[in-house]
Design a protein around this motif. Structure first.
Motif, PDB file in Angstrom:
ATOM      1  N   VAL A  36       0.857  -1.190   0.000  1.00  0.00           N
ATOM      2  CA  VAL A  36       0.000   0.000   0.000  1.00  0.00           C
ATOM      3  C   VAL A  36       0.886   1.230   0.000  1.00  0.00           C
ATOM      4  CG1 VAL A  36      -1.749   1.312   1.248  1.00  0.00           C
ATOM      5  CG2 VAL A  36      -1.839  -1.193   1.235  1.00  0.00           C
ATOM      6  N   LEU A  37       0.596   2.166  -0.908  1.00  0.00           N
ATOM      7  CA  LEU A  37       1.334   3.414  -0.984  1.00  0.00           C
ATOM      8  C   LEU A  37       0.385   4.571  -0.741  1.00  0.00           C
ATOM      9  CD1 LEU A  37       2.584   1.306  -3.223  1.00  0.00           C
ATOM     10  CD2 LEU A  37       4.026   3.248  -3.791  1.00  0.00           C
ATOM     11  N   VAL A  38       0.759   5.479   0.138  1.00  0.00           N
ATOM     12  CA  VAL A  38       0.003   6.707   0.368  1.00  0.00           C
ATOM     13  C   VAL A  38       0.850   7.858  -0.154  1.00  0.00           C
ATOM     14  CG1 VAL A  38      -0.963   8.273   2.083  1.00  0.00           C
ATOM     15  CG2 VAL A  38      -1.267   5.801   2.342  1.00  0.00           C
ATOM     16  N   ASN A  39       0.333   8.571  -1.140  1.00  0.00           N
ATOM     17  CA  ASN A  39       1.073   9.653  -1.792  1.00  0.00           C
ATOM     18  C   ASN A  39       2.441   9.180  -2.256  1.00  0.00           C
ATOM     19  OD1 ASN A  39      -1.079  11.434  -1.419  1.00  0.00           O
ATOM     20  ND2 ASN A  39      -0.334  12.046   0.590  1.00  0.00           N
ATOM     21  N   ALA A  40       2.453   8.021  -2.929  1.00  0.00           N
ATOM     22  CA  ALA A  40       3.627   7.446  -3.584  1.00  0.00           C
ATOM     23  C   ALA A  40       4.690   6.942  -2.623  1.00  0.00           C
ATOM     24  CB  ALA A  40       4.247   8.427  -4.576  1.00  0.00           C
ATOM     25  N   ARG A  41       4.356   6.766  -1.332  1.00  0.00           N
ATOM     26  CA  ARG A  41       5.295   6.219  -0.353  1.00  0.00           C
ATOM     27  C   ARG A  41       4.678   4.983   0.292  1.00  0.00           C
ATOM     28  NH1 ARG A  41       9.941   6.613  -1.205  1.00  0.00           N
ATOM     29  NH2 ARG A  41       8.908   6.439  -3.225  1.00  0.00           N
ATOM     30  N   LYS A  42       5.448   3.902   0.384  1.00  0.00           N
ATOM     31  CA  LYS A  42       4.949   2.700   1.039  1.00  0.00           C
ATOM     32  C   LYS A  42       4.720   2.976   2.523  1.00  0.00           C
ATOM     33  CE  LYS A  42       7.150  -0.769  -1.919  1.00  0.00           C
ATOM     34  NZ  LYS A  42       8.208  -1.803  -1.986  1.00  0.00           N
ATOM     35  N   ILE A  43       3.690   2.368   3.057  1.00  0.00           N
ATOM     36  CA  ILE A  43       3.408   2.533   4.481  1.00  0.00           C
ATOM     37  C   ILE A  43       3.746   1.247   5.225  1.00  0.00           C
ATOM     38  CG2 ILE A  43       1.638   4.284   4.078  1.00  0.00           C
ATOM     39  CD1 ILE A  43      -0.449   2.127   4.633  1.00  0.00           C
ATOM     40  N   LYS A  44       4.181   1.396   6.464  1.00  0.00           N
ATOM     41  CA  LYS A  44       4.538   0.245   7.291  1.00  0.00           C
ATOM     42  C   LYS A  44       3.309  -0.245   8.045  1.00  0.00           C
ATOM     43  CE  LYS A  44       9.331   1.709   8.019  1.00  0.00           C
ATOM     44  NZ  LYS A  44      10.374   2.057   9.015  1.00  0.00           N
ATOM     45  N   SER A  45       3.205  -1.561   8.142  1.00  0.00           N
ATOM     46  CA  SER A  45       2.104  -2.155   8.888  1.00  0.00           C
ATOM     47  C   SER A  45       2.530  -3.518   9.399  1.00  0.00           C
ATOM     48  CB  SER A  45       0.865  -2.301   8.001  1.00  0.00           C
ATOM     49  OG  SER A  45      -0.156  -3.013   8.672  1.00  0.00           O
ATOM     50  N   ASP A  46       1.966  -3.914  10.538  1.00  0.00           N
ATOM     51  CA  ASP A  46       2.244  -5.237  11.091  1.00  0.00           C
ATOM     52  C   ASP A  46       1.586  -6.336  10.264  1.00  0.00           C
ATOM     53  OD1 ASP A  46       3.554  -3.980  13.170  1.00  0.00           O
ATOM     54  OD2 ASP A  46       1.771  -3.930  14.440  1.00  0.00           O
ATOM     55  N   VAL A  47       0.575  -5.961   9.473  1.00  0.00           N
ATOM     56  CA  VAL A  47      -0.179  -6.939   8.685  1.00  0.00           C
ATOM     57  C   VAL A  47      -0.130  -6.547   7.217  1.00  0.00           C
ATOM     58  CG1 VAL A  47      -2.412  -8.041   8.332  1.00  0.00           C
ATOM     59  CG2 VAL A  47      -1.714  -7.381  10.631  1.00  0.00           C
ATOM     60  N   ARG A  48       0.282  -7.472   6.382  1.00  0.00           N
ATOM     61  CA  ARG A  48       0.348  -7.224   4.943  1.00  0.00           C
ATOM     62  C   ARG A  48      -1.048  -7.223   4.327  1.00  0.00           C
ATOM     63  NH1 ARG A  48       5.216  -5.818   2.189  1.00  0.00           N
ATOM     64  NH2 ARG A  48       6.957  -6.709   3.340  1.00  0.00           N
TER      65      ARG A  48
END
Length: 310
Positions: A36-48
């Motif tokens: 998932v990218l928000v404004n062209a940046r990947k976001i970190k999450s504990d769950v893919r």
């Protein structure tokens, strides 16, 4: 196996492991996790993110945070506030409300590892953000798609600690700066989370491993550029071994709309004649410490590239 790619004189990226699962976007076998990218940046999450019955589910809290919204959880009821929007949904139910208006969900919100997953289209309905599914790169784009330049996304470091990997006469193709007539002194280490980045005007969306039906393993770069017939070369670095050049397998190149997929071999017969390596066929991705992209420009964002594959 997770890997990284290096730049500036070295570019670093992460390569996923080869899997016998064919991607719908390519004729070769490649296993790519959804990002998932928000404004062209990947976001970190504990769950893919994951696909359930053709619907992509994404982790809600990390997206809400990246968009500057607030999230509160009371029991099974989740409330999201952003500007003049108030969104409420209940875990396990296939509906939500946006400013009191009911919005149906394709799948109910559910919890995995303590994180709430919702259909990706819900983000668009709830927070008023454009959401685009990129089936070639397996990206969920949320918000704008203005990919940053490499020099704006990654800080360059001294190249000296990496020089031990550059052995053999072909190293000069990578180390020599044609503009200054001197050796490059800096390198940018690009991690998986740094993709996508724009390098000398070309967007690199991601890099992965792919294998053909006959078992040959390649690196696969996804870009927005349809490079000429010679394509983009890569190079492989190992301690105590010569730098190994790899030309693009131009006949394998794939075009999917505005996205081009480029393939470069890992184990190549050329190593036998060029570097006198008799057991060339035994080379595996696990043997390689860094993988680089050989670019033909000395601009700030297009110095020699490579990546840590440990």
């Amino acid at each position: 196996m997770k890997n990284k790619l290096l730049t500036a004189l070295i570019l670093a990226f992460a390569i996923t492991s080869v899997s016998p699962v064919a991607s719908a976007a390519t004729k070769n076998y490649v296993d790519m996790e959804i990002a998932v990218l928000v404004n062209a940046r990947k976001i970190k999450s504990d769950v893919r993110p994951k696909n359930v019955n053709g619907q992509t589910l994404v982790e809600l809290r990390s997206i809400v945070k990246s968009l500057g919204a607030k999230l509160e959880l009371q029991g099974k009821v989740i409330t999201i506030a952003k500007g003049d929007r108030i969104v409420q949904l209940t875990i396990g139910e296939k509906k939500a409300t946006v400013n009191g208006r009911e919005v149906p969900l394709m799948l109910p919100a559910n919890v995995e590892k303590g994180r709430t997953l919702v259909p990706m289209r819900f983000v668009s309905e709830a927070l008023g953000e454009e959401v685009v599914w990129d089936h070639v790169n397996r990206y969920v784009w949320i918000g704008h798609k203005n990919v940053p330049k490499l020099e704006d996304a990654v800080e360059a470091v001294e190249i000296k600690p990496f020089l031990k990997y550059f052995k053999g006469t072909d190293s000069e193709l990578v180390l020599f700066n044609r503009t200054t007539q001197k050796q490059h002194t800096k390198v940018c280490v690009i991690k998986e989370m740094d993709f996508p980045v724009s390098i000398d005007g070309e967007i690199y969306y991601r890099m992965d491993l792919a294998t053909t039906a006959t078992g040959y393993v390649y690196t696969r770069a996804s870009t927005n550029d349809n490079t000429g017939t010679m394509g983009t070369s890569t190079y492989l670095l190992q301690t105590g071994q010569p730098l190994k050049l790899r030309g693009e397998a131009a006949g394998m190149r794939e075009k999917h709309g505005d996205i081009t997929l480029h393939y470069n071999l890992i184990a190549s017969r050329v190593d036998k004649s060029r570097y006198q390596i008799k057991d060339w066929e035994k080379l595996r991705i696990t043997n390689i410490e860094y993988l680089g992209i050989l670019l033909h420009s000395d601009s700030a964002g297009a110095l020699p590239q490579l990546g840590n594959l440990s």
